[in-house]
Design an enzyme around this catalytic site. Structure first.
Site, mmCIF file in Angstrom:
data_model
loop_
_atom_site.group_PDB
_atom_site.id
_atom_site.type_symbol
_atom_site.label_atom_id
_atom_site.label_comp_id
_atom_site.label_asym_id
_atom_site.label_seq_id
_atom_site.Cartn_x
_atom_site.Cartn_y
_atom_site.Cartn_z
ATOM 1 N N LYS A 54 0.842 -1.202 0.000
ATOM 2 C CA LYS A 54 0.000 0.000 0.000
ATOM 3 C C LYS A 54 0.875 1.249 0.000
ATOM 4 C CE LYS A 54 -3.792 -2.462 2.240
ATOM 5 N NZ LYS A 54 -4.649 -2.703 3.418
ATOM 6 N N GLN A 98 -4.684 -1.679 9.609
ATOM 7 C CA GLN A 98 -4.591 -2.992 8.985
ATOM 8 C C GLN A 98 -5.133 -4.065 9.929
ATOM 9 O OE1 GLN A 98 -3.663 -3.392 5.824
ATOM 10 N NE2 GLN A 98 -3.800 -5.607 5.829
ATOM 11 N N ASP A 121 -11.255 2.229 3.666
ATOM 12 C CA ASP A 121 -11.555 0.793 3.673
ATOM 13 C C ASP A 121 -13.061 0.533 3.553
ATOM 14 O OD1 ASP A 121 -9.369 -0.936 3.766
ATOM 15 O OD2 ASP A 121 -9.115 -0.740 5.940
#
Ligand code: GUN
Length: 310
Positions: A54, A98, A121
């Protein structure tokens, strides 16, 4: 093998190239780059790799990118403090924590603490609710967006199609089912308690495997000509399992014998590819798109913040 390969690396590369141009245009208009920040708690090796991807993709596309790394012993309060600081930072358009998290940190508390407008997200209850309600302007989770991008790139018809999603996670299974439903597919969500999973899967024109079980979907689960999208990313180390799941892929099997590990999806690739019309490989299928679409969500958030057109 009869199936056409849905090449996630190629599609992700094209999307990232477009985003690099768009990020430059954003910077010219806003006087700053779009910003993505990530919190990584602990030392889960897979998470470290994903976060690295990422960060690298963000930098390459001209985004500002930062990763805050916290020890596996970090308390929930410490994680929430870091989230609050990021949420208040005007240079951060998109942020995420995460997953998975160490057991002392509640993922729901974390997801609720991220402002919906920065939740690239799409895990915050507000964004999840907007997706369910069909409201525009929220963030849709990146892996489900990747599944749809692959289907659309190959122009796989969805209207009226039978779609079966194996797995009911909030990250993939439920949102991808919703997106398929929005495109007028007839959607079944199957899971670990589904009776006769093979028969349910064999109905599918579009079969999405997102159960996190290596090789769960065998050749006999696949209707001839179906599109098979494999969201699973499983690290296997068992030799007998590798001989089974990598059968028909001699180069990968050879590599397993040398290294003692391999990444496989939820689909038995060799068996499924013999029946399917289209299939994603693992690695190189949905995975790269997750990262590319995370950047797209971040740029979208940045434009909304600056009042620039989408
Ligand atoms: N872990 C595995 N997939 C994801 C994802 O899409 N987002 C976050 N935050 N963590 C993950």
């Amino acid at each position: 093998m009869s199936a056409k390969i849905l090449d996630g690396n190629a599609l992700a590369k094209a999307i990232r190239a477009g985003l690099a141009r768009d990020a430059a245009a954003f910077q010219a208009a806003a006087g700053r780059p779009p910003g993505l920040s990530v919190i990584l708690v602990g030392e889960d090796p897979a998470s470290a790799v994903y976060v690295g991807h990422k960060e690298k993709a963000a930098r390459e596309a001209g985004f500002a990118s930062a990763v805050v790394r916290l020890p596996a012993t970090a308390s929930e309060a410490e994680v929430l403090d870091r989230i609050a600081a990021m949420a208040a930072d005007r240079a951060v358009d998109g942020m995420l924590v995460q997953l998975p998290l160490p057991k002392q940190v509640d993922p729901l508390a974390v997801q609720r603490a991220i402002p919906p407008a920065k939740d690239v997200d799409g895990f915050h209850p507000v964004n999840a609710g907007m997706l369910l309600l069909g409201q525009k302007g929220g963030f849709v989770p990146c892996t489900p967006l990747g599944v749809m991008a692959l289907l659309d790139e190959a122009e796989i018809p969805l209207k009226g199609a039978e779609a079966v999603v194996v797995g009911r996670s909030t990250i993939v299974g439920k949102p991808v089912a919703q997106l398929l439903l929005d495109r007028h597919a007839t959607v079944t969500i199957a899971h670990s308690r589904t009776r006769d999973l093979a028969a349910v899967c064999r109905r599918a024109d579009v079969l999405v495997a997102a159960a996190g079980v290596p090789g769960l979907v065998r050749g006999a689960f696949v209707k001839p000509g179906a599109a098979v999208i494999d969201v699973g990313i499983n690290r296997i180390t068992d030799a007998a399992q590798a001989e089974d799941l990598l059968a028909g892929q001699p180069e990968r099997l050879e590599k397993f014998r040398k290294n003692g590990h391999a990444l496989v999806g939820d689909v038995h690739f060799g068996e499924a590819a013999a029946a399917a019309g289209w299939i994603t490989p693992v690695p190189g299928g949905v995975g790269p798109l997750t990262v590319a679409l995370l950047l797209r969500n971040t740029l979208e958030g940045a434009r909304r913040t600056e009042g620039l057109p989408a």
